[in-house]
Design a protein around this motif. Structure first.
Motif, PDB file in Angstrom:
ATOM      1  N   PHE A 128       0.834  -1.193   0.000  1.00  0.00           N
ATOM      2  CA  PHE A 128       0.000   0.000   0.000  1.00  0.00           C
ATOM      3  C   PHE A 128       0.876   1.253   0.000  1.00  0.00           C
ATOM      4  N   GLN A 129       1.879   1.275   0.872  1.00  0.00           N
ATOM      5  CA  GLN A 129       2.784   2.429   0.929  1.00  0.00           C
ATOM      6  C   GLN A 129       3.483   2.647  -0.407  1.00  0.00           C
ATOM      7  N   ALA A 130       3.946   1.561  -1.021  1.00  0.00           N
ATOM      8  CA  ALA A 130       4.686   1.670  -2.276  1.00  0.00           C
ATOM      9  C   ALA A 130       3.802   2.210  -3.399  1.00  0.00           C
ATOM     10  N   LEU A 131       2.560   1.738  -3.494  1.00  0.00           N
ATOM     11  CA  LEU A 131       1.665   2.198  -4.550  1.00  0.00           C
ATOM     12  C   LEU A 131       1.250   3.641  -4.333  1.00  0.00           C
ATOM     13  N   MET A 132       1.009   4.027  -3.076  1.00  0.00           N
ATOM     14  CA  MET A 132       0.667   5.417  -2.784  1.00  0.00           C
ATOM     15  C   MET A 132       1.813   6.348  -3.181  1.00  0.00           C
ATOM     16  N   GLU A 133       3.040   5.981  -2.807  1.00  0.00           N
ATOM     17  CA  GLU A 133       4.190   6.820  -3.116  1.00  0.00           C
ATOM     18  C   GLU A 133       4.418   6.899  -4.621  1.00  0.00           C
ATOM     19  N   ALA A 134       4.262   5.755  -5.323  1.00  0.00           N
ATOM     20  CA  ALA A 134       4.462   5.746  -6.771  1.00  0.00           C
ATOM     21  C   ALA A 134       3.424   6.621  -7.465  1.00  0.00           C
ATOM     22  N   TYR A 135       2.187   6.577  -6.982  1.00  0.00           N
ATOM     23  CA  TYR A 135       1.123   7.391  -7.579  1.00  0.00           C
ATOM     24  C   TYR A 135       1.417   8.882  -7.378  1.00  0.00           C
ATOM     25  N   GLN A 136       1.817   9.241  -6.165  1.00  0.00           N
ATOM     26  CA  GLN A 136       2.132  10.648  -5.884  1.00  0.00           C
ATOM     27  C   GLN A 136       3.281  11.149  -6.762  1.00  0.00           C
ATOM     28  N   GLN A 137       4.296  10.312  -6.957  1.00  0.00           N
ATOM     29  CA  GLN A 137       5.422  10.696  -7.801  1.00  0.00           C
ATOM     30  C   GLN A 137       4.988  10.813  -9.257  1.00  0.00           C
ATOM     31  N   HIS A 138       4.133   9.905  -9.719  1.00  0.00           N
ATOM     32  CA  HIS A 138       3.616   9.918 -11.086  1.00  0.00           C
ATOM     33  C   HIS A 138       2.839  11.215 -11.322  1.00  0.00           C
ATOM     34  N   ALA A 139       1.996  11.573 -10.348  1.00  0.00           N
ATOM     35  CA  ALA A 139       1.215  12.801 -10.475  1.00  0.00           C
ATOM     36  C   ALA A 139       2.121  14.026 -10.495  1.00  0.00           C
ATOM     37  N   ALA A 140       3.156  14.009  -9.664  1.00  0.00           N
ATOM     38  CA  ALA A 140       4.071  15.153  -9.587  1.00  0.00           C
ATOM     39  C   ALA A 140       4.776  15.388 -10.919  1.00  0.00           C
ATOM     40  N   ARG A 141       5.062  14.305 -11.653  1.00  0.00           N
ATOM     41  CA  ARG A 141       5.769  14.442 -12.921  1.00  0.00           C
ATOM     42  C   ARG A 141       4.938  15.174 -13.973  1.00  0.00           C
ATOM     43  N   VAL A 142       3.613  15.197 -13.808  1.00  0.00           N
ATOM     44  CA  VAL A 142       2.764  15.930 -14.757  1.00  0.00           C
ATOM     45  C   VAL A 142       2.210  17.202 -14.105  1.00  0.00           C
ATOM     46  N   GLY A 143       2.870  17.637 -13.015  1.00  0.00           N
ATOM     47  CA  GLY A 143       2.503  18.896 -12.385  1.00  0.00           C
ATOM     48  C   GLY A 143       1.270  18.839 -11.521  1.00  0.00           C
ATOM     49  N   PHE A 203      -1.962  15.524  -4.907  1.00  0.00           N
ATOM     50  CA  PHE A 203      -3.209  15.081  -4.285  1.00  0.00           C
ATOM     51  C   PHE A 203      -4.011  16.248  -3.715  1.00  0.00           C
ATOM     52  N   SER A 204      -3.311  17.310  -3.293  1.00  0.00           N
ATOM     53  CA  SER A 204      -4.012  18.441  -2.699  1.00  0.00           C
ATOM     54  C   SER A 204      -4.940  19.128  -3.696  1.00  0.00           C
ATOM     55  N   MET A 205      -4.778  18.839  -4.999  1.00  0.00           N
ATOM     56  CA  MET A 205      -5.606  19.454  -6.039  1.00  0.00           C
ATOM     57  C   MET A 205      -6.901  18.675  -6.258  1.00  0.00           C
ATOM     58  N   ASN A 206      -7.116  17.609  -5.506  1.00  0.00           N
ATOM     59  CA  ASN A 206      -8.245  16.716  -5.771  1.00  0.00           C
ATOM     60  C   ASN A 206      -9.626  17.335  -5.557  1.00  0.00           C
ATOM     61  N   PRO A 207      -9.877  18.074  -4.453  1.00  0.00           N
ATOM     62  CA  PRO A 207     -11.244  18.571  -4.248  1.00  0.00           C
ATOM     63  C   PRO A 207     -11.724  19.431  -5.416  1.00  0.00           C
ATOM     64  N   SER A 208     -12.972  19.196  -5.839  1.00  0.00           N
ATOM     65  CA  SER A 208     -13.565  19.963  -6.931  1.00  0.00           C
ATOM     66  C   SER A 208     -14.196  21.237  -6.376  1.00  0.00           C
ATOM     67  N   PRO A 209     -14.545  22.187  -7.248  1.00  0.00           N
ATOM     68  CA  PRO A 209     -15.249  23.384  -6.767  1.00  0.00           C
ATOM     69  C   PRO A 209     -16.531  23.050  -6.008  1.00  0.00           C
ATOM     70  N   GLY A 210     -17.240  22.017  -6.471  1.00  0.00           N
ATOM     71  CA  GLY A 210     -18.455  21.616  -5.761  1.00  0.00           C
ATOM     72  C   GLY A 210     -18.162  21.084  -4.374  1.00  0.00           C
ATOM     73  N   ASN A 211     -17.060  20.299  -4.238  1.00  0.00           N
ATOM     74  CA  ASN A 211     -16.655  19.810  -2.920  1.00  0.00           C
ATOM     75  C   ASN A 211     -16.401  20.974  -1.972  1.00  0.00           C
ATOM     76  N   ARG A 243      -2.724   6.555 -16.720  1.00  0.00           N
ATOM     77  CA  ARG A 243      -2.058   6.674 -15.434  1.00  0.00           C
ATOM     78  C   ARG A 243      -1.251   7.966 -15.303  1.00  0.00           C
ATOM     79  N   GLY A 244      -1.364   8.591 -14.140  1.00  0.00           N
ATOM     80  CA  GLY A 244      -0.585   9.770 -13.844  1.00  0.00           C
ATOM     81  C   GLY A 244      -1.237  11.063 -14.286  1.00  0.00           C
ATOM     82  N   VAL A 245      -2.311  10.975 -15.085  1.00  0.00           N
ATOM     83  CA  VAL A 245      -2.961  12.175 -15.586  1.00  0.00           C
ATOM     84  C   VAL A 245      -4.091  12.612 -14.662  1.00  0.00           C
ATOM     85  N   SER A 246      -4.829  11.663 -14.089  1.00  0.00           N
ATOM     86  CA  SER A 246      -6.005  11.979 -13.272  1.00  0.00           C
ATOM     87  C   SER A 246      -5.705  11.873 -11.787  1.00  0.00           C
TER      88      SER A 246
END
Length: 546
Positions: free
Chosen positions: A369-384, A387-395, A542-545
């Motif tokens: 779980f830790q490894a997949l979470m970290e890999a996802y965060q790094q993948h997202a970071a590479r496309v700018g 996770f803090s960007m997740n909440p939508s305007p409606g949220n 992967r890494g875009v959303s």
């Protein structure tokens, strides 16, 4: 949290969720100068607080943690006097690892004696799995075949007399031409295949032009759908020259169905004599498949054969108080009965990782779980992205100010049972119990993945409303508040609002919702998403959303 929602004074106006929290949630609109009792002290609101939003219980200085559900969900960016609303103007996303509330090996299963021996009527497959629906699947290997998929969709609907949009088409003709040109109602045809729930047609934008990993992930996802317990068999359309080749999909299907028990027909347009020949052959495989699928009838199956995918979308400030913990209580009940749950949306587990790690059945599961979470965060970071960007305007508008605040409530959908396995995107569920699945927070991408990993029923919580459904897995929509359930009654299947009003406990409604799941799995209840033919399918790049 407690099984009924009430403030410390017993009034249904605000709630402190956890003893360690330094904020309360307004359960209704509270005017300025409202006096609120909290833990034996009285607090006066300095400004109006909208329902679903949070207000501080203490004077917070810049840098102080904002705590809800007993975990850090943000950090003050400016002074926040007690009795002031928590907003995006004074709070930013922040998390902190604290002592987890859960401890490995200490889960106490809920009392499920009421459901002992209960079965559902499902479709038994040769591989031993049990479906809650019985559909034939039509799949494009590449986006070039989407038009042919649409041709087949319309032809099959016309031939079977099962056009879900007939009333809307009549509405359009009436609006354009007036009543005089509308066609008279025709009697419904007798169903040719009464044991089949229909034909489902997938379309997507992948299969070529991407990376090899994109093609492999698509084939793994499609294989998960083709081999799904709710699917009797499939027709696959390929162009021929694309990156996602038929042999690649066949290999992915063989991994899940090594004995070749699921009928799958592969058609390639570039080797066909004409488009007409391709459509004719595809129609023949579909109609022959329907005839074969119709021979399978529903039969009793244990609740252990159910796998509940859990999802949230259009969340509001009440989602983490009512609908999400309600679904979590249902998952706990099903796990206690030998069944399974799948919790997805990794960006919406940010800030509660330590709680989930504490619930992992062993170190290997926790480390994955830790490894997949970290890999996802790094993948997202590479496309700018982050996770803090997740909440939508409606949220945000409805009280979910930070991703950590949203996550702490979203994780409630997973209940409290041990985490038995962690799955990467497209991996099939193989262990009974609660599984974590790596997906984005995007509603449809995540719901698509839940079905691809084997969920044969999906519970989808929402506070703002969403029509999301799935082609192969029935999706039940649970509202966090009764106003939504009333306003979007043609979309919502179950109302968790009585929890907010203190009229019902989570335990009481969990038994009701579990029974609704059993009725849905048995074909006795038809979810609104199925009635509306809301069959959403979006693979994840992967890494875009988030």
């Amino acid at each position: 949290m407690s099984e009924t929602i009430a403030s410390d004074s017993g009034q249904l106006d605000s709630l402190r969720v956890h003893a360690a929290d330094n904020v309360r949630v307004a359960l209704k609109d509270l005017p300025a100068r409202t006096r609120v009792e909290d833990g034996g002290r009285e607090l006066q609101l300095l400004e109006p607080i909208r329902h679903k939003h949070k207000f501080s219980l203490d004077d917070l200085a810049p840098g102080d943690a904002v705590i809800m559900y007993g975990v850090t969900v943000g950090r003050a960016t400016r002074p926040i006097p007690a009795g002031t609303a928590i907003t995006v103007d004074n709070t930013e996303h922040s998390t902190a690892t604290t002592m987890p509330q859960a401890k490995r090996g200490e889960w106490r299963a809920p009392d499920v004696s009421t459901f002992a021996g209960t079965t559902f009527d499902g479709y038994h497959r040769p591989d031993g799995k049990v479906g809650t629906a019985n559909v034939w699947l039509v799949v494009p290997l590449v986006f070039c075949e989407n038009r042919n998929i649409e041709v087949l969709r319309q032809c099959v609907a016309d031939a079977l007399g099962e056009d879900p949009f007939r009333d809307y088409k009549r509405m359009a003709r009436t609006l354009l031409h007036g009543d005089s040109t509308t066609e008279p109602d025709t009697p419904a045809r007798e169903r040719l295949f009464p044991n089949v729930d229909g034909v489902r047609f997938l379309t997507h934008t992948l299969g070529c032009g991407g990376t090899d990993d994109d093609a492999r992930a698509l084939c793994q996802l499609l294989a998960g759908y083709i081999c799904h317990p709710n699917v009797a068999g499939a027709t696959v359309l390929s162009l021929g020259c694309q990156k996602a080749q038929i042999e690649m999909l066949k290999a992915a299907v063989t991994e899940r169905d090594p004995r070749g028990l699921r009928p799958v027909h592969y058609l390639e347009q570039q080797t066909s004599t004409s488009e007409e020949a391709l459509i004719r052959e595809a129609l023949m495989t579909i109609f022959d498949g329907l005839a074969e699928a119709n021979r399978v009838e529903r039969a009793p199956a244990p609740l252990a054969a159910l796998s509940l995918g859990v999802e949230c979308g259009g969340s509001d400030g009440f989602s983490g108080l009512s609908a999400n913990p309600l679904v979590g209580a249902v998952v706990d009940r099903l796990v206690a009965l030998g069944g399974s749950g799948i919790l997805s949306e990794f960006p919406e587990l940010c800030g509660v990782e330590h709680e989930l790690i504490a619930r992992c059945r062993d170190d290997a599961v926790a480390e994955r779980f830790q490894a997949l979470m970290e890999a996802y965060q790094q993948h997202a970071a590479r496309v700018g992205a982050d996770f803090s960007m997740n909440p939508s305007p409606g949220n945000v508008r409805d009280g979910l100010i930070t991703d950590a605040m949203k996550s702490a409530g979203a994780a409630k959908k997973g209940g409290d049972s041990p985490v038995v396995d962690v799955l990467d995107y497209t991996e099939p569920q193989t262990r009974a119990g609660l599984n974590l699945l790596c997906t984005p927070g995007n509603d449809v991408e995540s719901t698509t993945a839940l079905a691809g990993s084997g969920a044969n029923l999906i519970l989808f919580t929402t506070g703002l409303g969403t029509p999301t459904g799935n082609p192969v897995t029935p999706v039940l929509k649970i509202s966090s508040n009764s106003e939504l359930a009333s306003r979007m009654g043609d979309v919502i299947d179950f109302d968790a609002g009585p929890i907010i009003r203190g009229e019902a406990s989570i335990a009481e409604l969990a038994d009701e919702l579990l029974q609704r799941c059993i009725d849905t799995a048995s074909g006795r209840y038809r979810p609104h998403a199925v009635r509306l033919a809301q069959y959403d399918f979006i693979p994840w790049k992967r890494g875009v959303s988030l």
